[in-house]
Enzyme design. Structure first.
Site, PDB file in Angstrom:
ATOM      1  N   ASP A  64       0.731  -1.416   0.052  1.00 41.13           N
ATOM      2  CA  ASP A  64      -0.038  -0.068  -0.037  1.00 41.13           C
ATOM      3  C   ASP A  64       0.744   1.242   0.071  1.00 41.13           C
ATOM      4  O   ASP A  64       0.142   2.241   0.051  1.00 41.13           O
ATOM      5  CB  ASP A  64      -0.860  -0.126   1.343  1.00 41.13           C
ATOM      6  CG  ASP A  64      -2.093  -1.184   1.060  1.00 41.13           C
ATOM      7  OD1 ASP A  64      -3.133  -1.006   0.521  1.00 41.13           O
ATOM      8  OD2 ASP A  64      -1.766  -2.108   1.776  1.00 41.13           O
ATOM      9  N   CYS A  98      -4.981  10.497  -1.879  1.00 40.84           N
ATOM     10  CA  CYS A  98      -4.295   9.285  -1.347  1.00 40.84           C
ATOM     11  C   CYS A  98      -2.902   9.295  -1.636  1.00 40.84           C
ATOM     12  O   CYS A  98      -1.852   8.792  -0.970  1.00 40.84           O
ATOM     13  CB  CYS A  98      -4.937   8.130  -1.244  1.00 40.84           C
ATOM     14  SG  CYS A  98      -6.552   7.991  -0.757  1.00 40.84           S
ATOM     15  N   HIS A 143     -12.225   6.185   4.935  1.00 45.38           N
ATOM     16  CA  HIS A 143     -11.879   7.228   5.527  1.00 45.38           C
ATOM     17  C   HIS A 143     -12.972   8.457   5.593  1.00 45.38           C
ATOM     18  O   HIS A 143     -13.947   8.539   4.500  1.00 45.38           O
ATOM     19  CB  HIS A 143     -10.336   7.818   4.919  1.00 45.38           C
ATOM     20  CG  HIS A 143      -9.426   6.741   5.086  1.00 45.38           C
ATOM     21  ND1 HIS A 143      -8.429   6.641   4.046  1.00 45.38           N
ATOM     22  CD2 HIS A 143      -8.859   6.153   6.194  1.00 45.38           C
ATOM     23  CE1 HIS A 143      -7.657   5.822   4.500  1.00 45.38           C
ATOM     24  NE2 HIS A 143      -7.641   5.712   5.706  1.00 45.38           N
ATOM     25  N   GLU A 179      -0.290   9.694   1.667  1.00 41.30           N
ATOM     26  CA  GLU A 179      -1.325  10.537   2.481  1.00 41.30           C
ATOM     27  C   GLU A 179      -1.300   9.977   3.894  1.00 41.30           C
ATOM     28  O   GLU A 179      -1.400  10.964   4.902  1.00 41.30           O
ATOM     29  CB  GLU A 179      -2.232  10.922   1.881  1.00 41.30           C
ATOM     30  CG  GLU A 179      -3.532  11.561   2.626  1.00 41.30           C
ATOM     31  CD  GLU A 179      -5.029  11.706   1.964  1.00 41.30           C
ATOM     32  OE1 GLU A 179      -5.386  12.914   1.849  1.00 41.30           O
ATOM     33  OE2 GLU A 179      -5.493  10.696   1.566  1.00 41.30           O
ATOM     34  N   ASP A 180      -1.600   8.703   4.101  1.00 38.32           N
ATOM     35  CA  ASP A 180      -1.889   8.003   5.313  1.00 38.32           C
ATOM     36  C   ASP A 180      -0.885   8.128   6.263  1.00 38.32           C
ATOM     37  O   ASP A 180      -1.182   7.904   7.454  1.00 38.32           O
ATOM     38  CB  ASP A 180      -2.358   6.795   5.015  1.00 38.32           C
ATOM     39  CG  ASP A 180      -3.851   6.769   4.491  1.00 38.32           C
ATOM     40  OD1 ASP A 180      -4.473   7.557   4.871  1.00 38.32           O
ATOM     41  OD2 ASP A 180      -4.080   5.591   3.612  1.00 38.32           O
ATOM     42  N   ARG A 187      -9.726   3.022  10.988  1.00 42.65           N
ATOM     43  CA  ARG A 187      -8.271   3.330  10.999  1.00 42.65           C
ATOM     44  C   ARG A 187      -7.679   4.404  11.964  1.00 42.65           C
ATOM     45  O   ARG A 187      -6.476   4.516  12.164  1.00 42.65           O
ATOM     46  CB  ARG A 187      -8.040   3.497   9.633  1.00 42.65           C
ATOM     47  CG  ARG A 187      -8.247   2.401   8.547  1.00 42.65           C
ATOM     48  CD  ARG A 187      -7.180   1.424   8.603  1.00 42.65           C
ATOM     49  NE  ARG A 187      -7.468   0.263   7.538  1.00 42.65           N
ATOM     50  CZ  ARG A 187      -7.234   0.331   6.271  1.00 42.65           C
ATOM     51  NH1 ARG A 187      -6.716   1.346   5.790  1.00 42.65           N
ATOM     52  NH2 ARG A 187      -7.507  -0.646   5.574  1.00 42.65           N
ATOM     53  N   VAL A 200      -8.368  -0.485  -4.968  1.00 43.91           N
ATOM     54  CA  VAL A 200      -7.748  -0.912  -3.667  1.00 43.91           C
ATOM     55  C   VAL A 200      -8.076   0.522  -2.746  1.00 43.91           C
ATOM     56  O   VAL A 200      -7.053   0.740  -2.135  1.00 43.91           O
ATOM     57  CB  VAL A 200      -6.361  -1.334  -3.878  1.00 43.91           C
ATOM     58  CG1 VAL A 200      -6.207  -2.806  -4.468  1.00 43.91           C
ATOM     59  CG2 VAL A 200      -5.362  -0.305  -4.714  1.00 43.91           C
TER      60      VAL A 200
END
Length: 285
Positions: A73, A274, A173, A78-79, A145, A268
């Site tokens: 991933d 993202c 999200h 961004e995460d 998350r 995905v």
């Protein structure tokens, strides 16, 4: 402190951090629902065009991190970081398999001489996809998350801004159904859960935002930039992918509109915001 979030500077960026796609993404990336297989060659082409828009077309300095096959991933940068002004919060993603993604991001942001804060509390989780910065305040989605402790650490990190939490239902999200489409403009999807979240944000805020409602939740995820030579710029999903939502964006006459394809990464759970971390470095640093 309100001047820090002055709408005149909202959306400014000088640098963007992106990461190449690992081939493992096609089979191993996390996804909420099993669906169509990712066409990896097409995903790469779409990602290269996306990076090209941000770099070549809009003039941002691109920091390109290499893919890591053990982190399927990792393209979704961004995460793992929330950057506001000169401070970067390195997050603790909610999915344990994604936590090592933060290491390379931390190194990259250190090289850009940002003030680095690391989320080290083992009870905290936060994905950057749950963080909506409006230029005036933060909204943090509480999702599978991201938890309350993660939101608290974000609030401690960016003390100049109010931070409100919003429950995220039926989505991965917060930014799976909303984003900023301009200095005072929230793009929001039409689903019941998206509209409910917007209502909560409106109740939490002292400020009145304009809203741009699009029929498709995932198409509400767009990227707004304020580029001095180009003015208001908006990257949004293409008419081929989301024709009805594209029509809504096309009504924004003050924006330079750039349709961007993202069909493969969406399989995905990846949306436009993202795959990049935007940074506004002061010229003199």
């Amino acid at each position: 402190m309100a001047s820090l979030g002055h709408p005149a500077t909202f959306g400014r960026a000088t640098h963007v951090v992106v990461r190449a796609l690992p081939e493992s993404l096609a089979q191993q990336a996390l996804r909420r629902t099993k669906g169509d297989e990712v066409d990896f060659a097409r995903a790469e082409r779409q990602h290269q065009l996306y990076v090209g828009v941000l770099g070549s077309k809009l003039g941002l300095q691109v920091v390109q991190l290499p893919a890591d096959e053990s982190l399927p991933d990792c393209v979704f940068v961004e995460d793992v970081a929330v950057v506001c002004e000169e401070t970067a919060l390195i997050t603790r993603p909610g999915a344990p398999s994604r936590r090592k993604e933060a290491d390379m991001m931390k190194e990259a942001l250190e090289k850009l001489q940002l003030n680095i804060v690391e989320m080290k509390d083992e009870n905290a989780t936060l994905d950057g996809g749950d963080v909506l910065f409006t230029g005036r305040e933060f909204f943090v989605g509480l999702s599978k998350r991201t938890n309350q402790r993660g939101a608290e650490i974000l609030a401690d990190t960016f003390k100049d801004y109010a931070v409100s939490t919003v429950p995220v239902v039926d989505a991965l999200h917060l930014k799976s159904f909303c984003s900023m489409a301009g200095p005072n403009l929230i793009a929001i999807g039409s689903s019941e859960s998206a509209q409910k979240a917007l209502k909560i944000m409106q109740q939490m805020s002292d400020h009145r935002y304009d809203k741009l409602t699009v029929p498709d939740d995932t198409a509400a995820n767009c990227i707004y930039l304020n580029i001095p030579s180009k003015g208001h710029v908006l990257l949004h999903r293409t008419p081929e992918e989301y024709p009805e939502s594209a029509k809504v964006y096309e009504k924004l006459k003050d924006h330079m509109l750039i349709p961007v394809s993202n069909s493969e990464l969406e399989k995905v759970d990846g949306l436009l915001t993202c795959s990049s971390v935007l940074i506004n470095k002061k010229v003199d640093s």
